[in-house]
Design an enzyme around this catalytic site. Structure first.
Site, mmCIF file in Angstrom:
data_model
loop_
_atom_site.group_PDB
_atom_site.id
_atom_site.type_symbol
_atom_site.label_atom_id
_atom_site.label_comp_id
_atom_site.label_asym_id
_atom_site.label_seq_id
_atom_site.Cartn_x
_atom_site.Cartn_y
_atom_site.Cartn_z
ATOM 1 N N ASP A 24 0.146 -7.626 1.271
ATOM 2 C CA ASP A 24 0.586 -6.249 1.490
ATOM 3 C C ASP A 24 2.110 -6.127 1.539
ATOM 4 O OD1 ASP A 24 0.180 -3.529 1.735
ATOM 5 O OD2 ASP A 24 0.044 -3.586 3.923
ATOM 6 N N HIS A 60 0.817 -1.214 0.000
ATOM 7 C CA HIS A 60 0.000 0.000 0.000
ATOM 8 C C HIS A 60 0.854 1.270 0.000
ATOM 9 C CE1 HIS A 60 0.479 -0.309 4.491
ATOM 10 N NE2 HIS A 60 0.507 1.018 4.386
ATOM 11 N N SER A 104 4.593 2.402 7.927
ATOM 12 C CA SER A 104 4.314 1.266 7.048
ATOM 13 C C SER A 104 5.531 0.928 6.195
ATOM 14 C CB SER A 104 3.128 1.580 6.140
ATOM 15 O OG SER A 104 1.966 1.805 6.907
#
Length: 508
Positions: free
Chosen positions: A289, A254, A369
């Site tokens: 992911d 992402h 992230s």
């Protein structure tokens, strides 16, 4: 050139030596007086002055009243000298001996006198008043005059160097005296201050034992990078970890997905030393992911993988990344839980994200992230991916993809550019009942691994191999942890009874 002569060529009177021709004054013309006008405007007979004797004079006493004599001081200052009965109002200047100074006649020796100074001179027809300047005079006029010196510029006149130096010394003394007075007043004004105090300091440097947070951060931080993406419609910052010396960087899918979907966007990797490099996407795995990008750099610092299966709840871990665009941020926490299945919606309608996660209370925020979760030895045991919060910030519920699974996926992406996962080919939902808790089968597609193993609709799967299954997400991560083509025992509950079937997993 001589001046033109008058009329018949004979010069009039007033000619000096013949070098210049002067015009003599014209003769005085006295026209005849008209007897009628003389009778009207002339003086009466026998009246020599302006008024007749029969008229009253000013003052009425038979004489003209004169102004009173001036004061003696004014008469002395402005009157004529004694014995000077002349008519001159200006006295010539006196020399040092008291004798009148005689101004030399500047036209002496010239053929003609100055018509403006000589009252007896007649008019002269001479050359033009304006003449051409000699070249030397013109050059002298064009030459710049002397420049002003510093004393002349500052004081408007010449100053002796000694006087200027003395002035500077006086100014310095005055300034020094003012400073001393101000210092003394300052000390007297605030008795609580002490200008001579010197605080003690510890000379030896602080010792940091091996394995301390500072030691781990110093070794790991150079291998954690910031990943910036910016385009016409998207912009953001994430994190990444250098996992190979060829420039391969592991991050979350992402993080790079917006740049992939917007062709105008560009990915840039920023290292801790400020070096920037354009990144290219090697491969993506939207289901877990994870993604890998590559940059062209020399000798990057590489972070080694650890064994995430050896982690235990309570172990110390560090989260390193760029939360809220603050690069090189290190937070400390512990492992709060292991094998925590996490499910999230896919990017822009993509497949659902499901992965086996390490739960930690180390502060993780947006921007972390793709960053590193390392253990107490500084080894990579997880990739920070998400948080669970109701406030939008970190509340101690952060999740990282396990290091062992991230190593498996990233290796496949680097080798082939894509990843295939093991699959049972069954649709399930989470179920909880008195008899069983697990993943209840909704339907079984024909030709799939579950159909071949005899799994039926309504069955509740409670275990895959040696791993418990308590919900649908846990079934997904338990199956994906296996290899394609592997046969695994699956325990299920059917009509209140436990059954074990052998399922040969297939590719998704």
């Amino acid at each position: 050139m001589s001046e033109p002569e008058q009329g018949n060529g004979t010069p009039r009177s007033g000619v000096d030596d013949g070098a210049h021709r002067r015009l003599a004054p014209r003769p005085l013309a006295r026209p005849a007086v008209d007897p009628g006008q003389a009778a009207v405007f002339g003086r009466p007979r026998g009246v020599p002055g302006a008024f007749g004797a029969d008229r009253p004079v000013l003052g009425g006493n038979g004489a003209v009243r004169l102004a009173p004599p001036p004061p003696e001081a004014l008469a002395t200052a402005f009157g004529r000298p004694d014995g000077d009965a002349g008519t001159r109002l200006q006295r010539p200047p006196l020399d040092l001996h008291g004798e009148p100074e005689v101004e030399p006649v500047f036209w002496e020796g010239r053929p003609a006198g100055d018509a403006w100074r000589d009252p007896g001179a007649s008019a002269v027809i001479g050359p033009p008043a304006v003449t051409e300047e000699a070249p030397a005079e013109a050059e002298a006029a064009a030459r710049p005059g002397p420049r002003l010196s510093v004393p002349e510029l500052l004081f408007g006149r010449r100053v002796k160097p000694t006087a200027l130096g003395l002035l500077l010394v006086v100014a310095l003394l005055v300034g020094a005296a003012g400073g001393v007075v101000g210092w003394l007043l300052g000390r007297i004004g605030n008795p609580l201050t002490d200008g001579g105090v010197t605080l003690a300091e510890v000379k030896p440097a602080k010792e940091r034992p091996v394995g301390s947070v500072a030691d781990i951060a110093g070794r790991v931080t150079p291998s954690v990078v910031s990943i910036e993406f910016k385009g016409a419609n998207v912009a953001g910052v994430g994190s990444g970890v250098v996992i190979d010396g060829a420039g391969y960087v592991l991050t979350n899918d992402h993080v790079v997905a917006p740049a992939v979907q917007d062709t105008s966007a560009k990915l840039t990797v920023v290292f801790t030393d400020g070096k920037r490099a354009v990144a290219q996407v090697v491969g993506r795995d939207a289901k877990t992911d994870l993604a890998v990008v590559k940059v062209d750099v020399e000798n990057p610092t590489v972070l080694q993988f650890g064994d995430s299966d050896e982690l235990a709840v309570g172990d110390t871990v560090l989260a390193i990344g760029s939360p809220l665009s603050l690069s090189n941020t290190v937070t400390e926490g512990i492992v709060s839980a292991l094998h925590r299945p996490v499910t999230a919606a896919g990017e822009n309608g993509g497949p659902q994200v499901t992965y086996d996660a390490i739960q930690t209370d180390a502060a993780i925020n947006p921007g972390n992230s793709g960053g590193a979760l390392v253990d107490s030895s500084g080894a990579l045991v997880g990739i920070n991916s998400s948080i669970r919060t109701e406030t939008g910030g970190s509340v101690g519920l952060g999740f990282a993809i396990t290091g062992n699974y991230a190593r498996k996926i990233s290796q496949a992406l680097i080798r082939e550019g894509q990843v295939k996962h093991a699959e049972m080919n069954v649709n399930v939902r989470s179920a909880s009942a008195e008899t069983a808790e697990g993943a209840q089968v909704q339907n079984v597609p024909e030709g799939g691994a579950a159909a071949a193993a005899g799994v039926e609709e309504g069955d509740v799967i409670i275990r895959v191999g040696d791993r418990l299954v308590r919900n649908a997400a846990e079934l997904t991560v338990a199956v994906r942890d296996r290899e394609i083509g592997e046969t695994v025992p699956v325990v299920l509950v059917r009509q209140g009874r436990e059954l074990t079937v052998q399922v040969t997993l297939r590719s998704d």
